[in-house]
Write an enzyme that holds these catalytic residues in place. Sequence first.
Site, PDB file in Angstrom:
ATOM      1  N   CYS A 186       3.354  43.311  41.158  1.00 37.34           N
ATOM      2  CA  CYS A 186       2.785  44.680  41.522  1.00 37.34           C
ATOM      3  C   CYS A 186       3.274  45.777  40.419  1.00 37.34           C
ATOM      4  CB  CYS A 186       2.670  44.848  42.744  1.00 37.34           C
ATOM      5  SG  CYS A 186       2.013  46.711  43.387  1.00 37.34           S
ATOM      6  N   GLU A 200     -12.997  75.040  42.339  1.00 34.72           N
ATOM      7  CA  GLU A 200     -12.752  73.567  42.260  1.00 34.72           C
ATOM      8  C   GLU A 200     -13.973  72.938  41.581  1.00 34.72           C
ATOM      9  OE1 GLU A 200     -10.568  70.834  43.459  1.00 34.72           O
ATOM     10  OE2 GLU A 200     -12.620  69.797  42.807  1.00 34.72           O
ATOM     11  N   CYS A 214       1.995  67.657  40.331  1.00 38.91           N
ATOM     12  CA  CYS A 214       2.622  66.391  40.602  1.00 38.91           C
ATOM     13  C   CYS A 214       3.145  65.760  39.332  1.00 38.91           C
ATOM     14  CB  CYS A 214       1.315  65.692  41.144  1.00 38.91           C
ATOM     15  SG  CYS A 214      -0.146  65.598  39.809  1.00 38.91           S
TER      16      CYS A 214
HETATM   17  C1  LIG Z   1      -4.098  67.927  42.988  1.00 39.86           C
HETATM   18  S1  LIG Z   1      -5.564  68.185  43.716  1.00 39.86           S
HETATM   19  C2  LIG Z   1      -5.403  69.513  44.581  1.00 39.86           C
HETATM   20  C3  LIG Z   1      -6.532  69.654  45.558  1.00 39.86           C
HETATM   21  C4  LIG Z   1      -6.087  70.747  46.580  1.00 39.86           C
HETATM   22  N1  LIG Z   1      -5.549  71.798  46.189  1.00 39.86           N
HETATM   23  C5  LIG Z   1      -5.415  70.082  47.815  1.00 39.86           C
HETATM   24  O1  LIG Z   1      -3.964  70.084  47.966  1.00 39.86           O
HETATM   25  O2  LIG Z   1      -6.046  69.313  48.662  1.00 39.86           O
HETATM   26  C6  LIG Z   1      -6.412  68.593  42.216  1.00 39.86           C
HETATM   27  C7  LIG Z   1      -7.939  69.109  42.134  1.00 39.86           C
HETATM   28  O3  LIG Z   1      -8.320  69.627  41.190  1.00 39.86           O
HETATM   29  C8  LIG Z   1      -9.710  69.208  40.974  1.00 39.86           C
HETATM   30  N2  LIG Z   1      -9.939  69.497  39.409  1.00 39.86           N
HETATM   31  C9  LIG Z   1      -9.590  68.879  38.499  1.00 39.86           C
HETATM   32  N3  LIG Z   1      -9.961  69.231  37.392  1.00 39.86           N
HETATM   33  C10 LIG Z   1     -10.361  70.380  37.408  1.00 39.86           C
HETATM   34  C11 LIG Z   1     -10.786  71.519  36.618  1.00 39.86           C
HETATM   35  N4  LIG Z   1     -10.642  71.488  35.413  1.00 39.86           N
HETATM   36  N5  LIG Z   1     -11.107  72.630  37.261  1.00 39.86           N
HETATM   37  C12 LIG Z   1     -11.233  72.727  38.862  1.00 39.86           C
HETATM   38  N6  LIG Z   1     -10.917  71.738  39.512  1.00 39.86           N
HETATM   39  C13 LIG Z   1     -10.518  70.578  38.916  1.00 39.86           C
HETATM   40  C14 LIG Z   1      -9.880  67.885  41.445  1.00 39.86           C
HETATM   41  O4  LIG Z   1     -11.192  67.560  41.761  1.00 39.86           O
HETATM   42  C15 LIG Z   1      -8.731  68.120  42.614  1.00 39.86           C
HETATM   43  O5  LIG Z   1      -9.722  68.235  43.680  1.00 39.86           O
END
Ligand SMILES: C[S@@+](CC[C@H](N)C(=O)[O-])C[C@H]1O[C@@H](n2cnc3c(N)ncnc32)[C@H](O)[C@@H]1O
Length: 427
Positions: A89, A291, A385
Site C-alpha cells: 500500500c 467556493e 495542506c
Molecule cells: C481544502 S478545502 C477547504 C474547504 C473548507 N474551508 C473546509 O475547511 O471545510 C478547499 C476547497 O476549495 C474548493 N476549491 C478548489 N479550487 C477552488 C477555486 N479555484 N475556487 C474556489 N474554490 C475552490 C474545493 O472545492 C474545496 O471545497
Amino acid sequence: MTGTEQADLHVGDEVEVEVGPVAHGGFCIARHEGRVVFVRHALPGERVLVRVTEARDGQRFVRADCIEVLEASEHRVPAPCPYAAPGLCGGCDFQHVRVSHQRELKATVVREQFARVAKLDVEVVVEPVAGDHDGLGWRTRVEFAVDEVGRAGLRQHRSHDVVPVDTCLIADERILATGVLRGHWDGDDAVDVVAPSQGEAVVVRVPSGEADAPTVVEHVETPSFSADFEVAARGFWQVHPGAAGTFVQTVLAMLEPREGETALDLYSGVGLFAAALGEAVGPQGKVVAVESDAGAVAAAAGNLARYPSVLAIRARVDDAFGVPRASKSGPAGRRGQRPRKLRRHPLLPLAADLVVLDPPRTGAGKDVVAQVARLSPRAIAYVACDPAALARDTSYLRDAGYELKGLRAFDAFPMTHHVECVALFER
Ligand SMILES: C[S@@+](CC[C@H](N)C(=O)[O-])C[C@H]1O[C@@H](n2cnc3c(N)ncnc32)[C@H](O)[C@@H]1O
C-alpha cells in the site's frame, strides 16, 4: 557511471546507501555514486539496502524502497500495518517511525520549505490534533480502489495497481465494520466509506448517481464555537475527526474577529470558517464565502442560514476576483478557447478586515494573493495542506506588504507525510 559521473541505476538494482535528510513527499534523500536516490521506508542516519523502483531517462534522481535496514535509526519502530511495506500500500509513508518523530520530520519539512522557497527561518512544532493518541484509527473518509476481480483495496505508491487489503489501521473502526473489505464490488471503480462525527458509516459505490449520493452531518465543537454541517458524503471535509475543530479554534485565535467586521472565507467548502466568522462578527458584520463546488455551496446555504451576516457565492476564487485562472494553459484557458472576460464578482467586497484562505494543494497563487492584499485586511489566516504552496504564497504576501506573524502546524494525517499548517499574516 554515466558521462556526468553519476551512477547508472536501473529499476530493480540494489545498492547500499547512507540515508540523508527527510524531504517533502514522504521520502529521504540519499546518494549513490553521485546519483540522488529518493528512498521510501527509511530514516535519516540509517544505513540501508535499497531497490530502485523508478529510473527515468534524463531525470537526475531515481526512486527506491528500503528493503533491508543495516543500521537502524533510534526512531524506527516495527510498522503496525502489514501493508506498509515496499511494493504494497502506498497510503502511509511513516508507519516505521515513532509517531512523535513523524511530527519532528514534518516540522523539518515545513522549516525547509520556508527556508528554501520563502527565504524565511521559521520556528515550528507539529502538534497533534485534538483527540489523537497513537496515530491509528483516525481516518473518517477512505476511498478504496477496486481491482479487476471486484476486491476493495488501496493503491500502490505512484501506481494505479490495487493492493487488496483486509484492514487499514489508520481507518476509523466504523469504516472497517461496514464489511467493505470483505465485499465484492464488480462494476464499481471505487468504494467510498465515510464515518461522520455521529452515527454509522456510509458506503458510497463510485461512480454513484445523484439519487444515491447521500449526505452526512458533521458536528464541530470548540470552546468558542459549535455547529453542525451537512456535507455530501463524497464532498470535502477534514478526514481527521479532530481537525475541523482544531483549525477553527486556531483561525479564530489568530484573527480575533470583532463584532461588526467584514471577513472573507475563500475556498469555503460547506462553510466551516464562514460560520465561525459569522457568529463572531455578529449581525452587524459581514462574511462572504467563496467556493467553486456546486454541491458544497448548496450545502453551505443550509449550514449558514442561521448566520444572517454570511453570504455564500458559488465561484472560483480567481474568477470572483476577476483575475486570470491559475492554470498551465495560461490566462486564455485551453487552446482554441476564447479568452475569458475577467470581471470581478459584484458581491465581493472591495475591502475586508479579515480573510481566511483554505485552498486546495496548489495554493492560492500570485494573482489571488495580490487581490487579497488589495482588500487591505488587518489579518489573514492561511490554512494550508501543502507547506510548499504555503511557502510560495508567503513570498507573494510579503511582496504585497504582509508579514508572517504566526505559524502553527498540525499532524492531521498521522502515518502519512502530510501536514496541515495555519499561518497568520499581518501588515
Ligand atoms: C481544502 S478545502 C477547504 C474547504 C473548507 N474551508 C473546509 O475547511 O471545510 C478547499 C476547497 O476549495 C474548493 N476549491 C478548489 N479550487 C477552488 C477555486 N479555484 N475556487 C474556489 N474554490 C475552490 C474545493 O472545492 C474545496 O471545497
